[in-house]
Design a protein around this motif. Structure first.
Motif, PDB file in Angstrom:
ATOM      1  N   TYR A 114     -34.215 -18.976   2.906  1.00 35.03           N
ATOM      2  CA  TYR A 114     -33.245 -18.856   1.812  1.00 35.03           C
ATOM      3  C   TYR A 114     -33.936 -19.044   0.457  1.00 35.03           C
ATOM      4  O   TYR A 114     -33.710 -18.285  -0.493  1.00 35.03           O
ATOM      5  N   GLU A 115     -34.776 -20.067   0.364  1.00 35.44           N
ATOM      6  CA  GLU A 115     -35.473 -20.361  -0.894  1.00 35.44           C
ATOM      7  C   GLU A 115     -36.362 -19.203  -1.320  1.00 35.44           C
ATOM      8  O   GLU A 115     -36.383 -18.811  -2.494  1.00 35.44           O
ATOM      9  N   GLU A 116     -37.095 -18.631  -0.355  1.00 37.03           N
ATOM     10  CA  GLU A 116     -37.993 -17.523  -0.675  1.00 37.03           C
ATOM     11  C   GLU A 116     -37.209 -16.285  -1.126  1.00 37.03           C
ATOM     12  O   GLU A 116     -37.618 -15.574  -2.041  1.00 37.03           O
ATOM     13  N   ASN A 117     -36.076 -16.046  -0.480  1.00 34.42           N
ATOM     14  CA  ASN A 117     -35.285 -14.865  -0.838  1.00 34.42           C
ATOM     15  C   ASN A 117     -34.712 -14.992  -2.250  1.00 34.42           C
ATOM     16  O   ASN A 117     -34.682 -14.022  -3.009  1.00 34.42           O
ATOM     17  N   VAL A 118     -34.259 -16.205  -2.606  1.00 36.49           N
ATOM     18  CA  VAL A 118     -33.755 -16.437  -3.954  1.00 36.49           C
ATOM     19  C   VAL A 118     -34.888 -16.296  -4.970  1.00 36.49           C
ATOM     20  O   VAL A 118     -34.716 -15.695  -6.046  1.00 36.49           O
ATOM     21  N   ARG A 119     -36.049 -16.807  -4.628  1.00 39.75           N
ATOM     22  CA  ARG A 119     -37.200 -16.732  -5.536  1.00 39.75           C
ATOM     23  C   ARG A 119     -37.646 -15.291  -5.761  1.00 39.75           C
ATOM     24  O   ARG A 119     -37.919 -14.879  -6.887  1.00 39.75           O
ATOM     25  N   LEU A 140     -25.127 -13.651   9.076  1.00 41.05           N
ATOM     26  CA  LEU A 140     -25.347 -12.580  10.044  1.00 41.05           C
ATOM     27  C   LEU A 140     -26.795 -12.100  10.000  1.00 41.05           C
ATOM     28  O   LEU A 140     -27.382 -11.763  11.025  1.00 41.05           O
ATOM     29  N   THR A 141     -27.372 -12.082   8.811  1.00 41.70           N
ATOM     30  CA  THR A 141     -28.774 -11.699   8.678  1.00 41.70           C
ATOM     31  C   THR A 141     -29.679 -12.721   9.350  1.00 41.70           C
ATOM     32  O   THR A 141     -30.693 -12.364   9.953  1.00 41.70           O
ATOM     33  N   VAL A 142     -29.302 -14.002   9.244  1.00 45.43           N
ATOM     34  CA  VAL A 142     -30.096 -15.062   9.871  1.00 45.43           C
ATOM     35  C   VAL A 142     -30.281 -14.794  11.354  1.00 45.43           C
ATOM     36  O   VAL A 142     -31.367 -14.990  11.914  1.00 45.43           O
ATOM     37  N   GLY A 143     -29.221 -14.282  11.998  1.00 51.91           N
ATOM     38  CA  GLY A 143     -29.268 -14.062  13.439  1.00 51.91           C
ATOM     39  C   GLY A 143     -30.269 -13.021  13.881  1.00 51.91           C
ATOM     40  O   GLY A 143     -30.717 -13.031  15.040  1.00 51.91           O
ATOM     41  N   ILE A 144     -30.636 -12.101  12.987  1.00 55.22           N
ATOM     42  CA  ILE A 144     -31.574 -11.048  13.385  1.00 55.22           C
ATOM     43  C   ILE A 144     -32.958 -11.208  12.747  1.00 55.22           C
ATOM     44  O   ILE A 144     -33.815 -10.333  12.905  1.00 55.22           O
ATOM     45  N   PHE A 195     -26.066  -5.132   6.623  1.00 55.24           N
ATOM     46  CA  PHE A 195     -26.423  -6.473   6.186  1.00 55.24           C
ATOM     47  C   PHE A 195     -27.442  -6.431   5.043  1.00 55.24           C
ATOM     48  O   PHE A 195     -28.297  -5.540   5.000  1.00 55.24           O
ATOM     49  N   PRO A 196     -27.371  -7.410   4.140  1.00 51.82           N
ATOM     50  CA  PRO A 196     -28.415  -7.525   3.106  1.00 51.82           C
ATOM     51  C   PRO A 196     -29.773  -7.800   3.756  1.00 51.82           C
ATOM     52  O   PRO A 196     -29.882  -8.642   4.642  1.00 51.82           O
ATOM     53  N   VAL A 197     -30.778  -7.080   3.333  1.00 51.74           N
ATOM     54  CA  VAL A 197     -32.115  -7.223   3.928  1.00 51.74           C
ATOM     55  C   VAL A 197     -32.919  -8.262   3.158  1.00 51.74           C
ATOM     56  O   VAL A 197     -33.034  -8.189   1.937  1.00 51.74           O
ATOM     57  N   PRO A 198     -33.481  -9.238   3.844  1.00 54.44           N
ATOM     58  CA  PRO A 198     -34.294 -10.256   3.165  1.00 54.44           C
ATOM     59  C   PRO A 198     -35.664  -9.718   2.784  1.00 54.44           C
ATOM     60  O   PRO A 198     -36.102  -8.661   3.258  1.00 54.44           O
ATOM     61  N   TYR A 209     -40.887 -14.133   7.201  1.00 56.49           N
ATOM     62  CA  TYR A 209     -41.979 -14.872   7.818  1.00 56.49           C
ATOM     63  C   TYR A 209     -41.973 -16.364   7.437  1.00 56.49           C
ATOM     64  O   TYR A 209     -42.955 -17.073   7.697  1.00 56.49           O
ATOM     65  N   ALA A 210     -40.874 -16.831   6.858  1.00 57.60           N
ATOM     66  CA  ALA A 210     -40.767 -18.252   6.521  1.00 57.60           C
ATOM     67  C   ALA A 210     -40.705 -19.086   7.791  1.00 57.60           C
ATOM     68  O   ALA A 210     -40.301 -18.615   8.854  1.00 57.60           O
ATOM     69  N   GLU A 211     -41.104 -20.347   7.683  1.00 54.66           N
ATOM     70  CA  GLU A 211     -41.178 -21.214   8.856  1.00 54.66           C
ATOM     71  C   GLU A 211     -39.841 -21.854   9.204  1.00 54.66           C
ATOM     72  O   GLU A 211     -39.698 -22.420  10.290  1.00 54.66           O
ATOM     73  N   SER A 212     -38.860 -21.774   8.322  1.00 58.41           N
ATOM     74  CA  SER A 212     -37.540 -22.345   8.589  1.00 58.41           C
ATOM     75  C   SER A 212     -36.485 -21.528   7.864  1.00 58.41           C
ATOM     76  O   SER A 212     -36.801 -20.763   6.940  1.00 58.41           O
ATOM     77  N   ILE A 213     -35.225 -21.680   8.273  1.00 61.42           N
ATOM     78  CA  ILE A 213     -34.141 -20.961   7.617  1.00 61.42           C
ATOM     79  C   ILE A 213     -34.003 -21.426   6.172  1.00 61.42           C
ATOM     80  O   ILE A 213     -33.784 -20.612   5.271  1.00 61.42           O
TER      81      ILE A 213
END
Length: 398
Positions: free
Chosen positions: A258-263, A272-276, A241-244, A250-254
């Protein structure tokens, strides 16, 4: 399922009453309340045929659950050690040749189940390896499983287990973590609720591998081992899986993740990454709070390790029965007494997926090999994240 000593005939009874009156069926009977399945199988076999435990070794091969009939069936298989004089209790007994059409429902009971069971033995074997019953894998009252490895002189050329160490393999599962430990040659599998519980229980381990991200990137310039792992299993890159980034974990919401990973990294990550993500955060938080375990608990990847143990990428899916059996056969090179059906039963009892257990065992074996110097790190010179964690994977050598 009883084969004769030459393994060219199967034992059947011909039913004289319903259900399946007049049809051939395997011998069997009911499991009594609080009775172990193996004990029931040996008892019923003796009552129906006169075949005792001294004359056959049974292996627990598969189970069936008929929910609409409120019926659960355990299937055992074995080969006679010697010719036996059969003793009929009720239904007449017959030895039938293996060239029969066991799917013929006008002759055999079970709507094709007998044919299916025979095919399983033909394709995957009986699972009987000649060990004593006292040495077979056993599921304990606490839902853990223990099994001993064979003496080193009985192992094949792929390598032997170090019998003087404690090696740990861990995989995440629903409600916690599956832990496989190889402690002085004995495998034990348990479910634990937290990383802290694992290290407390297994204090003094020699090597600890986990299928979870260790070392979180905080910028595009930081390279993790995932790209190297994908080059090893090019046919199964989807399992990596792609690693964030650390900020996303440590973001407070999904949505914020997503926003932090894009930034930070310029890309999103998969569902699938969200689940772990919670598991990533739990492990990273533990390592930040326990400096003594930094770069001691080490990341690995089961599919890469299976490829190294197997000599090539394992193409089957471990979520399917065939894939499970193929991987268990790879692990049996080190732990010959492993049995796919025992692992499936244990998965049910621990409310986890059986592939979680198989992956943990694979990592425990790899950890044992690492203790012997039979593993390598990818990449060879790993980068270090901003908290001092090496971004690396430990895998078996070619």
């Amino acid at each position: 399922m009883v084969y004769n000593e030459k393994r060219d005939k199967l034992l059947f009874c011909k039913r004289i009453k319903e259900p399946y009156k007049g049809l051939f069926n395997f011998v069997g009977g009911k499991i009594n309340p609080e009775e172990d399945g193996f004990a029931a199988a040996y008892r019923e076999l003796y009552e129906e045929t006169g075949i005792s435990e001294k004359e056959i070794e049974l292996n627990h091969m598969m189970d069936f659950t008929y929910y609409n009939q409120d019926c659960y069936v355990e299937v055992y298989v074995g080969y006679l050690r010697r010719e036996v004089e059969l003793k009929v209790e009720l239904h007449p007994l017959y030895w039938l040749e293996l060239n029969e059409d066991f799917f013929n429902t006008s002759k055999f009971a079970g709507e094709g189940n007998i044919g299916h069971m025979v095919e399983q033995v033909v394709q995957y074997g009986s699972g009987v390896s000649g060990e004593r019953d006292s040495d077979r894998a056993s599921i304990n009252k606490d839902n853990s499983l223990t099994t001993k490895s064979l003496p080193s002189e009985d192992m094949n050329q792929l390598g032997t287990l170090d019998k003087n160490s404690l090696s740990i393999g861990v995989d995440g599962c629903k409600g916690g973590w599956i832990v496989a430990s190889i402690d002085h040659g004995t495998l034990k599998i348990e479910k634990k609720t937290s990383i802290e519980e694992i290290v407390t229980y297994y204090d003094g381990f020699d090597y600890f591998l986990i299928d979870m991200v260790i070392g979180l990137p905080s910028g595009k310039e930081q390279i993790r081992p995932d790209m190297y792992a994908r080059q090893i299993i090019k046919e199964r890159t989807s399992t990596i899986f792609p690693v964030p980034c650390r900020q996303a974990v440590y973001a407070e919401s999904i949505a914020e993740a997503y926003e932090e990973n894009v930034r930070v990294l310029g890309k999103k990550f998969t569902p699938l990454t969200v689940g772990i993500l919670p598991k990533m955060q739990e492990l990273d938080t533990f390592l930040q709070e326990h400096e003594e375990y930094k770069n001691v608990i080490l990341e690995s990847h089961p599919e890469v390790c299976f490829a190294r143990l197997n000599g090539k990428t394992v193409l089957s899916k471990k979520s399917e029965y065939e894939g499970l059996v193929e991987r268990v056969q790879i692990l049996q090179k080190y732990l010959p007494r492993l049995n796919a059906n025992d692992l499936m039963q244990m998965a049910k009892q621990n409310r986890c997926n059986v592939d979680d257990i198989v992956d943990a065992i694979c990592l425990a074996i790899t950890a044992n090999l690492a203790k012997q110097g039979l593993c390598e790190v990818i990449p060879e010179e790993p980068m270090i994240d901003e908290t001092g964690l090496k971004m690396q994977m430990v895998i078996g050598k070619v």
